[in-house]
Design an enzyme around this catalytic site. Structure first.
Site, short mmCIF file in Angstrom:
data_model
loop_
_atom_site.label_atom_id
_atom_site.label_comp_id
_atom_site.label_asym_id
_atom_site.label_seq_id
_atom_site.Cartn_x
_atom_site.Cartn_y
_atom_site.Cartn_z
N ALA A 32 5.62 19.52 -2.99
CA ALA A 32 4.96 18.93 -4.16
C ALA A 32 3.64 19.66 -4.31
CB ALA A 32 4.74 17.43 -3.97
N CYS A 33 3.61 20.71 -5.12
CA CYS A 33 2.55 21.70 -5.09
C CYS A 33 1.84 21.82 -6.44
CB CYS A 33 3.13 23.06 -4.70
SG CYS A 33 4.30 23.01 -3.35
N GLY A 34 0.89 22.74 -6.51
CA GLY A 34 0.25 23.11 -7.76
C GLY A 34 0.69 24.49 -8.17
#
Length: 454
Positions: A32-34
C-alpha cells in the site's frame, strides 16, 4: 573493458535479506504505497520534470515506512526515459565519449558485495550478453553517497553497477530490446544456479532506466548523484514510495520496476503466475513463444515465484511488450475493466478484452498502476477502483498524477483541469506525439493500433 574491482573496500559481504520470521509466508505479500508521475506533454525535455518528481516523491514520505533503526526506508525510486545527456555522461565515464547514445543500452544492476560473488555475477552477465549476440559490455561504478543510508539498508547494500551495451549494426531498437530481455533472463538463471541471492537487474534497456533502493524518497537524489549533479533533462519521471505491510523490505523489491510502479495488491497472483506459465507458448510470435515455452519446459519460472505481486505483474507486462504489444494495450488485457459498469464503452473494447483473455487471465487488485516505456507514461486503475489516483493537467502541458492531490504547488490560474481516475480508467501521456489521452480516447488509441508497439 576489464572486470569490476572486487568487493566493497573494508566491507563484509552483505546479507541478501533478514532471516524469515517463523510465521512469514511470501504468498501473502501486499503493498500500500505512494506512486505517481510527472510528464511534459509538450514534448520538451527539461531538468524541472525530474526535479518536480523528486519533490513529489519527498511529499509521499508518509505513505512509506521506516525500520526500527529510524533511518532505513521500505524503498523508493524513479524510472526515467534514457536521456541523451545522461547517456553521454555515462559513456564518457566508461571511456566511450564518441559512442552514439542512440545505439546504447544501459543496465542498472545490483550485484553481490562479496568479491567472489561479484566476479561470478559479472561473468554470468557477460556470458548471457554474448549468447544473445551482443558485444562485451563496458562497466561503470554508479556514483553514490552511502552515508545517506540507514544502518539496516547499509548492511545489505549490494554493489551497484551500470553496464553499457552497443546495439549491433543492422539491428533495430525492437530487436535490441528483445536481445537485452533474453540476456537478462539468462543472467538471472545463471545467478540463481550459482546461489547469488543479491543479484538483481533493476533495468536493462535502450529506452528506460530505473534508480531505486532501500531508503525513503527524500534521500533518493542524495544517494544517486546522477539524479542531481546535474539532473538529467527528461520528458517524464515515474516515482514510487514503498510501504510494505507484511514483507521484508529489500533492495530488489523497491519500485519502480522495469515497466510498472504499483500501489495496492494483486489478490490473484498465485493463479496468474500459473496461468502465464501454462500459456507461455501462446504469448507472442512463433519464435518468442517457442523460446518461452522451452524455458518453462526446462524448469525456468516464467514469472519469479520469489518476487512480490507487483514484480510478477511487471514481468507479465514485459512479456506482452516483448511479444510486440504496446504497454498500454498490454495492461488493458491484463487488468480489464468491468464493461457492465460503463454507460458507453469504447468501440471494440469488449472484443479486445475477449481476445486478450485467450492469452492471459485478469489480474485483480485493488491496484493503481503507473506505467512507462520510454515514450508513453500513464496510469490505470483496476476495476475495483479502491486506490487513489488524482491528476492535474496544466496549461503549459505539464501533467502530474499521484496517490493524492496537492503534492506540488501550482497557481490555480495555471490549471487546465483536475480529476481522478475511476474504476478501470486510463490516462496516457504520449510524449513523442505530444498529447494527453484521457480514458475513452486512451483506450480507443490503444485498440485502434491493436496495442502493438511502434
Amino acid at each position: 573493458m576489464g572486470h569490476l574491482p572486487h568487493g566493497r573496500a573494508g566491507g563484509a559481504p552483505a546479507a541478501a535479506s533478514p532471516p524469515a520470521a517463523p510465521l512469514y509466508d511470501p504468498r501473502f505479500e501486499h503493498d500500500a504505497c505512494g506512486v505517481g508521475f510527472v510528464a511534459d506533454s509538450s514534448g520538451a525535455r527539461s531538468h524541472r520534470v525530474l526535479a518536480l518528481a523528486l519533490e513529489a516523491l519527498a511529499g509521499l514520505a508518509h505513505r512509506g515506512a521506516t525500520a526500527a533503526d529510524a533511518r532505513t526506508g521500505d524503498g523508493a525510486g524513479v524510472a526515467l526515459p534514457l536521456a541523451s545527456g545522461l547517456l553521454r555522461r555515462v559513456l564518457a565515464e566508461a571511456g566511450h565519449p564518441d559512442r552514439d547514445p542512440r545505439r546504447t543500452g544501459l543496465g542498472m544492476l545490483f550485484l553481490p558485495a562479496a568479491p567472489e560473488g561479484l566476479a561470478a555475477a559479472v561473468e554470468a552477465v557477460e556470458r548471457a550478453l554474448a549468447a544473445e549476440g551482443l558485444a562485451r559490455p563496458s562497466w561503470r561504478h554508479v556514483p553514490i553517497d552511502a552515508a545517506v543510508l540507514g544502518p539496516l539498508a547499509a548492511a545489505c547494500r549490494p554493489e551497484i553497477r551500470q553496464l553499457l551495451v552497443e546495439r549491433p549494426s543492422g539491428w533495430g531498437p525492437a530487436r535490441f530490446e528483445r536481445a537485452l530481455f533474453f540476456a537478462r533472463r539468462r543472467s538471472e538463471q545463471a545467478a540463481a544456479d550459482l546461489g547469488l541471492a543479491d543479484f538483481h537487474v533493476a533495468s536493462l534497456s535502450c529506452r528506460t532506466v530505473v534508480y531505486k533502493g532501500l531508503f525513503v524518497g527524500a534521500e533518493l537524489a542524495a544517494f544517486y548523484r546522477d539524479l542531481a549533479d546535474p539532473a538529467p533533462a527528461v520528458g517524464y519521471a515515474v516515482f514510487h514510495q514503498r510501504y510494505s505491510t507484511n514483507t521484508h523490505p529489500s533492495w530488489r523489491l523497491a519500485q519502480p520496476f522495469r515497466f510498472l510502479a504499483h500501489n495496492g495488491e494483486i489478490n490473484t497472483v498465485r493463479g496468474n503466475r500459473a496461468s502465464m506459465a501454462g500459456r507461455a507458448a501462446d504469448l507472442g510470435d512463433g519464435a518468442l513463444g517457442r523460446r518461452l515455452g522451452e524455458e518453462v519446459a526446462a524448469g525456468r519460472a516464467l514469472l519469479d515465484p520469489d518476487g512480490s505481486d507487483s514484480a510478477s505483474l511487471d514481468e507479465a507486462v514485459e512479456l506482452l511488450v516483448r511479444a510486440g504489444r504496446r504497454v498500454d494495450g498490454a495492461l488493458l488485457g491484463l487488468v480489464p475493466e468491468t464493461l457492465a459498469l460503463r454507460e458507453a464503452a469504447p468501440d471494440a473494447l469488449a472484443g479486445w478484452q475477449a481476445a486478450m483473455a485467450d492469452r492471459v487471465e485478469p489480474w485483480d487488485g485493488p491496484a493503481a498502476l503507473v506505467f512507462a516505456d520510454g515514450r508513453r507514461v500513464g496510469a490505470l486503475l483496476d476495476r475495483n477502483g479502491l486506490r487513489p489516483a488524482a491528476y492535474e493537467i496544466r496549461r503549459d502541458g505539464l501533467v502530474v498524477l499521484a496517490s493524492e492531490a496537492g503534492l506540488l504547488p501550482v497557481d490555480p490560474t495555471d490549471l487546465l483541469r483536475r480529476g481522478r481516475l475511476g474504476p478501470g480508467e486510463l490516462l496516457v501521456v504520449d510524449t513523442a506525439a505530444r498529447r494527453v489521452l484521457e480514458d475513452t480516447a486512451a483506450k480507443r488509441d490503444a485498440i485502434a493500433s491493436a496495442g502493438v508497439e511502434r
